[in-house]
Design an enzyme around this catalytic site. Structure first.
Site, PDB file in Angstrom:
ATOM      1  N   MET A  42      98.286  -8.209 -46.215  1.00 30.66           N
ATOM      2  CA  MET A  42      96.841  -8.123 -45.934  1.00 30.66           C
ATOM      3  C   MET A  42      96.185  -9.453 -46.284  1.00 30.66           C
ATOM      4  O   MET A  42      96.536 -10.075 -47.280  1.00 30.66           O
ATOM      5  CB  MET A  42      96.214  -7.016 -46.787  1.00 30.66           C
ATOM      6  CG  MET A  42      94.688  -6.969 -46.704  1.00 30.66           C
ATOM      7  SD  MET A  42      93.958  -5.638 -47.687  1.00 30.66           S
ATOM      8  CE  MET A  42      93.887  -6.434 -49.298  1.00 30.66           C
ATOM      9  N   ASP A  44      92.041 -11.257 -45.010  1.00 29.06           N
ATOM     10  CA  ASP A  44      90.585 -11.049 -44.997  1.00 29.06           C
ATOM     11  C   ASP A  44      90.102  -9.609 -44.758  1.00 29.06           C
ATOM     12  O   ASP A  44      90.643  -8.913 -43.900  1.00 29.06           O
ATOM     13  CB  ASP A  44      89.953 -11.839 -43.843  1.00 29.06           C
ATOM     14  CG  ASP A  44      90.417 -13.265 -43.766  1.00 29.06           C
ATOM     15  OD1 ASP A  44      91.170 -13.702 -44.624  1.00 29.06           O
ATOM     16  OD2 ASP A  44      90.021 -13.934 -42.798  1.00 29.06           O
ATOM     17  N   SER A 101      90.148 -12.552 -37.632  1.00 32.02           N
ATOM     18  CA  SER A 101      89.016 -11.927 -38.318  1.00 32.02           C
ATOM     19  C   SER A 101      87.769 -11.782 -37.450  1.00 32.02           C
ATOM     20  O   SER A 101      87.577 -12.512 -36.477  1.00 32.02           O
ATOM     21  CB  SER A 101      88.664 -12.730 -39.563  1.00 32.02           C
ATOM     22  OG  SER A 101      89.664 -12.529 -40.519  1.00 32.02           O
ATOM     23  N   GLU A 224      85.520 -21.071 -42.212  1.00 35.06           N
ATOM     24  CA  GLU A 224      86.033 -19.778 -41.750  1.00 35.06           C
ATOM     25  C   GLU A 224      85.107 -18.668 -42.232  1.00 35.06           C
ATOM     26  O   GLU A 224      84.340 -18.862 -43.174  1.00 35.06           O
ATOM     27  CB  GLU A 224      87.439 -19.532 -42.341  1.00 35.06           C
ATOM     28  CG  GLU A 224      88.446 -20.626 -42.003  1.00 35.06           C
ATOM     29  CD  GLU A 224      89.861 -20.344 -42.496  1.00 35.06           C
ATOM     30  OE1 GLU A 224      90.028 -19.924 -43.644  1.00 35.06           O
ATOM     31  OE2 GLU A 224      90.796 -20.543 -41.702  1.00 35.06           O
TER      32      GLU A 224
HETATM   33  C1  FRU Z   1      90.783 -16.775 -43.261  1.00 37.75           C
HETATM   34  C2  FRU Z   1      91.510 -16.807 -41.923  1.00 37.75           C
HETATM   35  C3  FRU Z   1      90.542 -16.650 -40.791  1.00 37.75           C
HETATM   36  C4  FRU Z   1      91.396 -16.113 -39.684  1.00 37.75           C
HETATM   37  C5  FRU Z   1      92.351 -15.224 -40.438  1.00 37.75           C
HETATM   38  C6  FRU Z   1      93.728 -15.174 -39.870  1.00 37.75           C
HETATM   39  O1  FRU Z   1      91.568 -16.373 -44.315  1.00 37.75           O
HETATM   40  O2  FRU Z   1      92.237 -18.008 -41.821  1.00 37.75           O
HETATM   41  O3  FRU Z   1      89.845 -17.820 -40.454  1.00 37.75           O
HETATM   42  O4  FRU Z   1      90.670 -15.417 -38.724  1.00 37.75           O
HETATM   43  O5  FRU Z   1      92.407 -15.713 -41.763  1.00 37.75           O
HETATM   44  O6  FRU Z   1      94.509 -14.206 -40.488  1.00 37.75           O
END
Ligand code: FRU
Length: 494
Positions: A42, A44, A101, A224
């Site tokens: 797991m 985000d 995400s 992000e």
């Molecule tokens: C942040 C991230 C996001 C991306 C996701 C991929 O932790 O790098 O930017 O959408 O994780 O798992």
């Protein structure tokens, strides 16, 4: 429909059997009252949304391994944010890409035409096939909807709704209904800035502006997981906008980190009106975003308790990593500067059991045979210097210290640390610009969440002792007063 009923039956049967077994959620280092996936990887929190009495937590999930891989959206729901029910995986990768995400909204007015009150997920497709062919601008934004509270999902046939730009990192959409412009807004991480869009129907998006504050922050890594919302200032009629941004480097203690801007927003352009602030100074607090539609207009945030520097290597086998406890954000003001306080949400009190409660303690204080693997420690404080050491019979320890204007955590002797040389270096520090008056420290096997001065300062960290910490020592090199000293046991919620 038949399939859904069968699926649900399977899931309830599974969790019935598991919740009746003492072994369930009891592997070494398994958090007892934090959210963790039942198994596998797991990262985000995604699609945090409240609907019809339930909080929904979707999350970046790779169901086939305990390392990061082709991303899916896992799903769980809760009525109190502490007891979670695992639900079937919500979104699977498809030919447009893996599911990175994003967020979820409730479409009260059926603006997208999927149905009144449809739950709509807005997420990033990361196209691995193109990536492998050497392309770098492989991320696009897409939507999917659910008419059964997130159990089954249909991806929109017109996806992607925002195509790749020239940007390599172009992801993590966060969408909200902005009543001031009577339209949807999207904030999207794009390289080292935020792009802002508007839409009437969640399908057609108009680009409005870029947000990149200068000269507030000179160096940032990739941006992000963005969030943007309006908050009432505590004790005031005034409202300000808060923008949360996550960065993959140039953070206070290395690797992943979360900061926020306070400012004004007219539906098209966000202007920050003061220097940004780090939301947490610990090494393990990332990708934090808030719930859409939470009751009473509350802003409740959950972050991922890990750091990309070593997230794939932490010493667990069945599952990997946990979320922070849910934290309610309060916007406060000192002089002409605004700042957030973080407060563990109300339901926390219901899972506490008081074990030690003293009006005052004398220093040095030392206690043994405590259960510090599931505990909340809190006290009021007058002084400038304090050190707190948790330890076990194997001579492993973690030390938390306040020295005047610097707060620090040293986990270099905390047990299993050799899975990454980035784990113990440096000692984590946090500058504090006012007198520390109160401590709250929450311990759940591999994690420690520290909130000081009613949540004005926050530090979150993880660690992996070979045996639970059971001794506590509190010392000070100066005259110090500690009052309202409490150690609560925190009950298992799984
Ligand atoms: C942040 C991230 C996001 C991306 C996701 C991929 O932790 O790098 O930017 O959408 O994780 O798992």
């Amino acid at each position: 429909m038949k399939n859904v009923t069968l699926l649900l039956l399977f899931f309830s049967l599974q969790s019935f059997c598991q919740s009746n077994s003492n072994d369930y959620y009891n592997e070494p280092h398994r958090p007892q009252f934090h959210f963790t996936p039942e198994s596998k990887w797991m990262n985000d929190p995604n699609g945090l949304v409240y609907y019809n009495g339930k909080y929904h937590l979707f999350y970046q999930h790779y169901p086939k391994d305990i390392v990061w891989g082709p991303m899916h959206w896992g799903h769980a729901s809760s009525t109190d944010l502490f007891h979670w029910e695992h639900l079937p995986i919500a979104l699977y990768p498809d030919k447009l890409g893996n599911i990175f995400s994003g967020c979820a909204v409730i479409d009260e007015n059926n603006t997208a035409g999927f149905g009144k009150n449809a739950m709509i997920a807005i997420f990033t497709y990361h196209n691995d096939e193109l990536w492998k062919q050497g392309y770098r601008n492989t991320e696009s934004q897409a939507i999917a909807y659910s008419l059964d509270e997130g159990l089954t999902w249909t991806k929109y046939s017109g996806n992607p709704v925002i195509k790749n730009s020239s940007e390599r990192d172009f992801r993590d959409p966060n969408v909200f209904w902005n009543e001031e412009i009577n339209a949807w807004n999207m904030v999207l991480a794009s390289g080292d800035k935020v792009k802002i869009f508007t839409s009437d129907n969640l399908k057609d998006w108009k680009y409005k502006s870029d947000f990149k504050p200068n000269p507030d922050i000179a160096k940032t890594g990739t941006w992000e997981c963005i969030d943007l919302f309006k908050m009432k200032v505590k004790g005031d009629e005034k409202e300000k906008w808060v923008m949360i941004v996550n960065h993959d480097k140039y953070t206070p203690n290395g690797g992943s980190g979360t900061r926020y801007f306070i400012g004004d927003f007219d539906g098209e352009v966000f202007t920050n009106t003061q220097p940004s602030i780090w939301l947490d100074y610990g090494t393990d607090y990332y990708a934090g975003v808030t719930f859409y539609n939470a009751p009473e207009n509350k802003r409740i945030l959950i972050s991922w308790m890990s750091n990309w520097l070593y997230a794939n290597k932490t010493p667990t086998k069945v599952w990997r990593s946990a979320m922070t406890l849910p934290r309610e954000l309060v916007l406060d003001k000192k002089g002409n500067r605004y700042f957030l306080r973080q407060k563990i949400t109300e339901g926390f009190n219901k899972i506490l059991d008081t074990k030690v409660s003293k009006d005052k303690i004398q220093l040095p204080y030392s206690a043994k045979k405590l259960n510090l693997s599931q505990a909340e420690l809190s006290f009021s404080f007058k002084g400038k210097q304090l050190s707190l050491t948790l330890s076990n019979s194997k001579n492993e320890s973690i030390k938390v210290e306040l020295n005047d204007t610097t707060f620090s955590i040293d986990r270099s002797k905390s047990g299993i640390t050799n899975f990454s040389d980035k784990f113990t270096e440096p000692i984590q520090t946090m500058p504090v610009d006012e007198k520390i008056t109160d401590f709250q420290i929450i311990l759940d096997r591999p994690s420690m969440e520290i909130l000081l001065n009613k949540g004005k300062y926050s530090m979150t960290t993880i660690f992996f002792p070979n045996e639970s910490f059971s001794s506590l020592k509190i010392e000070s090199s100066e005259k110090t007063q500690i009052s309202n000293f409490t150690i609560n046991h925190v009950k298992k919620t799984w």
